[in-house]
Enzyme design. Structure first.
Site, PDB file in Angstrom:
ATOM      1  N   LYS A  13      23.022  55.888  67.653  1.00 61.03           N
ATOM      2  CA  LYS A  13      24.188  55.965  68.529  1.00 61.03           C
ATOM      3  C   LYS A  13      24.872  57.333  68.470  1.00 61.03           C
ATOM      4  O   LYS A  13      25.314  57.856  69.492  1.00 61.03           O
ATOM      5  CB  LYS A  13      25.201  54.867  68.152  1.00 61.03           C
ATOM      6  CG  LYS A  13      24.676  53.459  68.292  1.00 61.03           C
ATOM      7  CD  LYS A  13      25.779  52.422  68.133  1.00 61.03           C
ATOM      8  CE  LYS A  13      26.459  52.453  66.778  1.00 61.03           C
ATOM      9  NZ  LYS A  13      25.530  52.165  65.668  1.00 61.03           N
ATOM     10  N   ARG A  88      32.407  45.603  67.618  1.00 57.93           N
ATOM     11  CA  ARG A  88      31.278  45.115  66.845  1.00 57.93           C
ATOM     12  C   ARG A  88      31.176  43.597  66.869  1.00 57.93           C
ATOM     13  O   ARG A  88      30.223  43.035  66.339  1.00 57.93           O
ATOM     14  CB  ARG A  88      31.379  45.607  65.399  1.00 57.93           C
ATOM     15  CG  ARG A  88      31.078  47.085  65.261  1.00 57.93           C
ATOM     16  CD  ARG A  88      31.031  47.505  63.823  1.00 57.93           C
ATOM     17  NE  ARG A  88      30.610  48.884  63.670  1.00 57.93           N
ATOM     18  CZ  ARG A  88      30.529  49.523  62.517  1.00 57.93           C
ATOM     19  NH1 ARG A  88      30.827  48.900  61.401  1.00 57.93           N
ATOM     20  NH2 ARG A  88      30.151  50.782  62.473  1.00 57.93           N
ATOM     21  N   ARG A 123      19.946  59.814  54.755  1.00 59.11           N
ATOM     22  CA  ARG A 123      21.127  60.499  55.298  1.00 59.11           C
ATOM     23  C   ARG A 123      22.013  61.037  54.182  1.00 59.11           C
ATOM     24  O   ARG A 123      22.197  60.398  53.155  1.00 59.11           O
ATOM     25  CB  ARG A 123      21.937  59.530  56.172  1.00 59.11           C
ATOM     26  CG  ARG A 123      23.164  60.165  56.793  1.00 59.11           C
ATOM     27  CD  ARG A 123      23.751  59.311  57.896  1.00 59.11           C
ATOM     28  NE  ARG A 123      24.205  58.002  57.449  1.00 59.11           N
ATOM     29  CZ  ARG A 123      24.787  57.107  58.249  1.00 59.11           C
ATOM     30  NH1 ARG A 123      24.937  57.383  59.536  1.00 59.11           N
ATOM     31  NH2 ARG A 123      25.174  55.937  57.768  1.00 59.11           N
ATOM     32  N   ARG A 156      26.388  58.473  51.325  1.00 62.55           N
ATOM     33  CA  ARG A 156      27.493  57.559  51.552  1.00 62.55           C
ATOM     34  C   ARG A 156      27.303  56.292  50.735  1.00 62.55           C
ATOM     35  O   ARG A 156      26.175  55.856  50.480  1.00 62.55           O
ATOM     36  CB  ARG A 156      27.588  57.204  53.047  1.00 62.55           C
ATOM     37  CG  ARG A 156      28.269  58.262  53.874  1.00 62.55           C
ATOM     38  CD  ARG A 156      28.213  57.999  55.356  1.00 62.55           C
ATOM     39  NE  ARG A 156      28.292  56.591  55.735  1.00 62.55           N
ATOM     40  CZ  ARG A 156      28.255  56.171  56.998  1.00 62.55           C
ATOM     41  NH1 ARG A 156      28.124  57.047  57.975  1.00 62.55           N
ATOM     42  NH2 ARG A 156      28.326  54.896  57.283  1.00 62.55           N
ATOM     43  N   ARG A 167      24.305  45.457  55.692  1.00 63.79           N
ATOM     44  CA  ARG A 167      24.907  45.896  56.951  1.00 63.79           C
ATOM     45  C   ARG A 167      24.095  45.396  58.141  1.00 63.79           C
ATOM     46  O   ARG A 167      24.651  44.982  59.161  1.00 63.79           O
ATOM     47  CB  ARG A 167      25.000  47.424  56.992  1.00 63.79           C
ATOM     48  CG  ARG A 167      25.979  48.012  55.988  1.00 63.79           C
ATOM     49  CD  ARG A 167      25.852  49.517  55.907  1.00 63.79           C
ATOM     50  NE  ARG A 167      26.331  50.168  57.112  1.00 63.79           N
ATOM     51  CZ  ARG A 167      26.090  51.440  57.406  1.00 63.79           C
ATOM     52  NH1 ARG A 167      25.351  52.183  56.597  1.00 63.79           N
ATOM     53  NH2 ARG A 167      26.582  51.971  58.517  1.00 63.79           N
TER      54      ARG A 167
END
Length: 214
Positions: A13, A88, A123, A156, A167
């Protein structure tokens, strides 16, 4: 153009939002970025949101909606915007309707769980400015150091394999009803989040009709 981007965390996204932002010159409103800034600054909102984000859970709807309402009242959103990370849940979508948010299109970004887990595991983000990198796809020039500000790059808290799977479960359980919600409104469009950047750009412009409008 007022847009919403839907898709699992890591589906692409952010990349698609940047493509559209650069073409239309409208801001991307990322609740994730706003919330992380609030956490970094230790604001009241940040203190409320931090335990949820660290555990890979959804931040309460009332906090998110108030955050978005305030942000969209700013001058740079006058000619359009891209919402990334909200809504969401179907409840959040209904709440956005209730505050009079008229959306032109909802772009659904699709990617497999396996691709998403691989992306998020690699990431890294800058501890100082929030710039995003990837160990394989977008490495920094210097190992563990931000190209922009020289800050340290960190993983993160919600990018560990265990949290990523949690998640994704939250996404599948609570976010997918949005597909039906916006499909019933006849404003849902779908793009493949697993293509390379040039293919993705062409596909996004095509489904949104951007090239014909400009």
């Amino acid at each position: 153009m007022r847009l919403i981007l839907l898709g699992a965390p890591g589906a692409g996204k952010g990349t698609i939002a940047e493509i559209i932002r650069a073409r239309l010159n409208i801001p991307t409103i990322s609740t994730g970025n706003i919330l992380r800034e609030a956490i970094l600054n230790r604001t009241k909102l940040g203190r409320v949101a931090k335990p949820y984000i660290d555990a890979g859970k959804l931040v309460p709807d009332n906090v998110i909606i108030e955050l978005i309402k305030n942000r969209l009242s700013e001058a740079d959103c006058k000619n359009g915007f891209i919402l990334d990370g909200v809504p969401r849940t179907a409840a959040q979508a209904a709440a956005l309707d209730e505050i009079g948010l008229n959306i032109d299109a909802v772009l659904m970004v699709e990617a497999s769980d396996e691709v998403i887990e691989r992306r998020l595991s690699g990431r890294r983000v800058c501890k100082c400015c929030g710039a995003t990198y990837h160990l394989k796809n977008k490495p920094p020039r210097k190992e563990n150091q931000c190209d922009s500000c020289g800050g340290a790059l960190v993983r993160r808290a919600d990018d560990t394999p265990e949290i990523i799977r949690d998640r994704l479960k939250v996404y599948h359980d609570k976010t997918k009803p949005l597909i039906e919600y916006y499909s019933n409104k006849d404003i849902l469009l779908t793009v493949d989040g697993q293509k390379n950047i040039e293919e993705t750009k062409d596909h996004v412009f095509s489904v949104l009709g951007i090239m014909e409008r400009l």
